[in-house]
Scaffold this motif. Structure first.
Motif, PDB file in Angstrom:
ATOM      1  N   SER A   1       0.573  -0.866   0.601  1.00 52.00           N
ATOM      2  CA  SER A   1       0.099  -0.093   0.134  1.00 52.00           C
ATOM      3  C   SER A   1       1.093   1.192  -0.192  1.00 52.00           C
ATOM      4  O   SER A   1       0.316   2.112  -0.131  1.00 52.00           O
ATOM      5  CB  SER A   1      -1.187  -0.319   1.497  1.00 52.00           C
TER       6      SER A   1
ATOM      7  N   TRP B   1       3.211 -16.240  -0.945  1.00 50.89           N
ATOM      8  CA  TRP B   1       1.770 -15.035  -0.216  1.00 50.89           C
ATOM      9  C   TRP B   1       0.732 -16.324   0.273  1.00 50.89           C
ATOM     10  O   TRP B   1       0.534 -17.250  -0.188  1.00 50.89           O
ATOM     11  CB  TRP B   1       1.350 -14.010  -1.087  1.00 50.89           C
TER      12      TRP B   1
ATOM     13  N   ALA C   1      -3.783 -12.395   3.238  1.00 52.04           N
ATOM     14  CA  ALA C   1      -2.867 -11.474   3.161  1.00 52.04           C
ATOM     15  C   ALA C   1      -3.370 -10.535   3.017  1.00 52.04           C
ATOM     16  O   ALA C   1      -4.946 -10.682   1.520  1.00 52.04           O
ATOM     17  CB  ALA C   1      -1.717 -11.361   2.183  1.00 52.04           C
ATOM     18  N   PRO C   2      -3.665  -8.935   3.411  1.00 52.71           N
ATOM     19  CA  PRO C   2      -4.685  -8.698   3.339  1.00 52.71           C
ATOM     20  C   PRO C   2      -4.716  -8.134   1.833  1.00 52.71           C
ATOM     21  O   PRO C   2      -5.776  -7.641   1.556  1.00 52.71           O
ATOM     22  CB  PRO C   2      -3.862  -7.162   4.054  1.00 52.71           C
ATOM     23  N   GLN C   3      -3.598  -7.534   1.529  1.00 55.15           N
ATOM     24  CA  GLN C   3      -3.525  -7.074   0.097  1.00 55.15           C
ATOM     25  C   GLN C   3      -2.331  -8.292  -0.814  1.00 55.15           C
ATOM     26  O   GLN C   3      -1.442  -8.152  -0.824  1.00 55.15           O
ATOM     27  CB  GLN C   3      -3.009  -5.860  -0.110  1.00 55.15           C
TER      28      GLN C   3
ATOM     29  N   SER D   1       9.422  -9.342   3.871  1.00 55.19           N
ATOM     30  CA  SER D   1       8.292  -9.619   4.393  1.00 55.19           C
ATOM     31  C   SER D   1       7.475  -8.877   4.165  1.00 55.19           C
ATOM     32  O   SER D   1       8.037  -7.572   4.872  1.00 55.19           O
ATOM     33  CB  SER D   1       7.872 -10.972   5.511  1.00 55.19           C
ATOM     34  N   LEU D   2       6.200  -8.674   3.756  1.00 53.51           N
ATOM     35  CA  LEU D   2       5.373  -7.590   4.106  1.00 53.51           C
ATOM     36  C   LEU D   2       4.168  -7.626   3.816  1.00 53.51           C
ATOM     37  O   LEU D   2       3.695  -8.267   2.940  1.00 53.51           O
ATOM     38  CB  LEU D   2       6.069  -6.596   2.813  1.00 53.51           C
ATOM     39  N   SER D   3       3.280  -7.706   5.341  1.00 60.29           N
ATOM     40  CA  SER D   3       1.724  -8.076   6.214  1.00 60.29           C
ATOM     41  C   SER D   3       1.311  -9.717   4.583  1.00 60.29           C
ATOM     42  O   SER D   3       0.259  -9.305   3.807  1.00 60.29           O
ATOM     43  CB  SER D   3       0.731  -6.885   4.592  1.00 60.29           C
ATOM     44  N   GLY D   4       2.212 -10.434   4.863  1.00 60.36           N
ATOM     45  CA  GLY D   4       1.636 -11.674   4.337  1.00 60.36           C
ATOM     46  C   GLY D   4       1.908 -11.948   3.021  1.00 60.36           C
ATOM     47  O   GLY D   4       2.189 -13.226   3.036  1.00 60.36           O
TER      48      GLY D   4
END
Length: 622
Positions: free
Chosen positions: A2, A81, A85-87, A128-131
């Motif tokens: 994001s 992922w 994962a959110p995105q 790693s980044l948000s899932g």
């Protein structure tokens, strides 16, 4: 993602250089330049890297060709992922990956980032980044091994040099304890110079890819295995090179009968007569259905390659082209037409001969003039007396410089010896009462024993207080050192049977990179995804902490052991790691462990290591 999604996306058309703002367009959609109608693909920001093209897409996994604007170079980005994962980069209901798979993925790239070899694609970064976990490697603009030669049959010099280079890369990785586990032509890329580059070490096994039915997988492979073997890689390499040399797989169309032992592959010379019998026999030995008959190591294979490289045919490798991999020889009908020039006359040669003669004549006249002018005092224009005096002065000056240099070396040696024997550099001698009063917190957190620490420091002589404060600072920060090591390299010692606790129990599982200075987080077999067992540091047995520390210190030692060139900075880092562990053993009165660590430390190529150890602790070993 994001954070980078909001970055402006302004690019230039590759044809007309028109500036375009693509910020509002769908990533990876096809567009046309409004000015020149050139077809383009909309890129996408990810972190600080611009993803330009999707090379591979499967549920839960994507591979991109990307541009790193900071370094202005192409990169390869791999993303993995979990379904929650959110995105996620793409909607995929069939995503099979769980949290532990992502951790294995990152662990593989952290380990392979240590591989620095010209035939191995280097790992630039991972995280790693948000899932989502990702890895960035160098992008190789080349072709897979089985697609490099459209004719199917490769030339013998190319076969030998490619095979030898791949063996060299695999041997180097095996020396670091890393096997590939899924060696296929797509993981052996030939760059634009024709050199092989190995990629994706242990990735397929880490993410649980089903490779059982692959024609390149060794027969003894156990489904679900997370690690490869040298023997398995040797078999897979044999299949790849067999296909590269002949254009067909071993026993093509009858692989099942071969795997059952009913037939054997034909010799490589049956498809490619240029291949020597010695090389063909070596490849067939690598294709043995059981590990025992295969070559025991890459060194055995490379010895055969060295013998074959001495033949004249092996030294005549063809030139590479910048486009299309190896340049194949053209037939007479396809060669470009060359202009035929009229034969040159012989007048040019005569002129060149006359010029050379005139130059020689001029030099001879110059020598006569010099001899006539200086003949009474010199020999060929050289004043012998002056030259003799100058030579004597040079010799005298050189002898003076040597004497001065020897004097400086003697002074330096004396200074170094006196500094080593200086009583101020020896450890402060503390009596038994002081040593017994040392506070020894179970979790190395001296904030919990402040009053005891104040009482102890009051007993210490003034000249020793600064040294003790430094010890306490090192021991208090030792958990941070171990956590930083675990995040780079998992704690996986040989014959590991579980984590020992102070109450005598052992807890089986794998320590994860999510551990911190508060608790150790362990993933246990059969536990739900993302669920870890949290173990406070104070519950871990001191012997286990020392084993853990010694494991990482020896890994650092192994990285420089046997190296031809070691930077002084790196050597001092390893020395410091040993000294910190030695101080920890001394503080907690683990004398047996202290002696073991000291004896390992003195094998370092540092002439002052013993003096530094005795400056830190009262060790009397040799």
């Amino acid at each position: 993602m994001s954070e980078t999604a909001a970055l402006p996306l302004k690019v230039q058309c590759p044809h007309c250089r028109t500036k375009l703002d693509l910020s509002e367009l769908e990533p990876f959609s096809d567009i046309a330049c409004p000015k020149c109608s050139t077809a383009m693909v909309v890129p996408q920001w990810f972190q600080s890297i611009l993803l330009e093209e999707v090379l591979l897409s499967s549920p839960g996994l994507r591979v991109y060709r990307a541009l790193d604007p900071t370094l202005d170079r192409e990169s390869c980005v791999k993303q993995l992922w979990i379904p929650s994962a959110p995105q996620p980069p793409a909607a995929d209901p069939g995503n099979p990956y769980q949290a532990e798979t992502l951790e294995e993925f990152l662990g593989v790239f952290r380990r392979t980032s240590l591989l620095m070899h010209p035939n191995i694609v280097p790992v630039c970064s991972c995280g790693s980044l948000s899932g989502i976990v990702y890895a960035v490697t160098q992008y190789v603009n080349g072709q897979a091994l089985n697609q490099a030669n459209p004719r199917g049959v490769s030339d013998w010099p190319d076969i030998l040099q490619t095979f030898s280079a791949v063996c060299d890369g695999l041997s180097y990785a095996a020396g670091k304890g890393i096997c590939h586990g899924h060696l296929i032509p797509e993981n052996i890329l030939l760059d634009q110079d024709g050199g092989p580059r190995l990629t994706d070490f242990a990735v397929a096994l880490a993410i649980g890819k089903d490779i059982q039915g692959s024609p390149y997988t060794c027969p003894e492979f156990v489904p679900g295995s997370r690690t490869g073997t040298v023997s398995g890689d040797i078999f897979s390499l044999g299949v790849c090179i067999y296909e590269y040399a002949t254009g067909v797989l071993p026993c093509a169309g009858r692989e099942a009968a071969w795997r059952r032992g009913e037939i054997v592959p034909a010799a490589l010379s049956a498809f490619n007569p240029a291949v020597p019998k010695l090389f063909s026999d070596l490849i067939l030995q690598m294709l043995s259905l059981t590990p025992a008959p295969r070559p025991a190591s890459y060194e055995t294979i490379q010895s055969v390659c060295k013998r074959l490289s001495l033949s004249p045919e092996a030294t005549q490798r063809r030139k590479k082209s910048r486009k299309g991999g190896l340049k194949v020889s053209r037939s007479a009908a396809n060669r470009p037409v060359r202009l035929v020039h009229p034969p040159r006359s012989s007048g040019g040669k005569a002129i060149n001969i006359i010029i050379v003669l005139l130059i020689l004549l001029a030099l001879a006249l110059l020598a006569l003039i010099v001899q006539k002018h200086y003949g009474s005092k010199t020999l060929s224009g050289v004043d012998l007396q002056a030259e003799s005096q100058a030579a004597a002065q040079v010799v005298a000056q050189s002898e003076a410089e040597l004497r001065e240099h020897d004097l400086l070396r003697a002074q330096e040696s004396q200074t170094k010896s006196s500094a080593t024997d200086n009583p101020e550099l020896k450890p402060c001698q503390l009596d038994e009462a002081m040593l017994a009063a040392r506070p020894r917190p179970e979790d190395f957190d001296f904030r919990r024993v402040r009053e005891e620490l104040k009482g102890y420091m009051a007993l210490i002589p003034e000249e020793c207080k600064e040294q003790e404060r430094e010890r306490i600072r090192i021991i208090a920060s030792y958990k941070e050192y171990l956590v930083s090591k675990m995040r780079k390299l998992p704690y996986q010692p040989d014959n590991y049977s579980g984590l020992r606790l102070r109450n005598g129990r052992r807890v089986k599982g794998t320590l994860t990179l999510f551990s911190d200075t508060g608790v150790l987080k362990m993933r246990q077999l059969g536990a739900p995804a993302g669920e870890f067992l949290e173990i406070p540091w104070k519950e871990v047995a001191l012997q286990e902490v020392l084993d853990m520390a010694f494991y990482y210190v020896r890994r650092s030692h192994d990285e420089i052991r046997g190296a031809k060139v070691i930077s002084q900075k790196r050597l001092q880092e390893v020395v410091d790691e040993y000294l910190y562990l030695i101080m920890l053993c001394d503080w907690y009165q683990e004398t047996a462990y202290l002696d073991k660590v000291c004896r390992e430390a003195v094998t370092l190529p540092d002439p002052d290591i013993q003096a530094r150890i005795r400056h830190s602790v009262p060790w009397s070993g040799q």
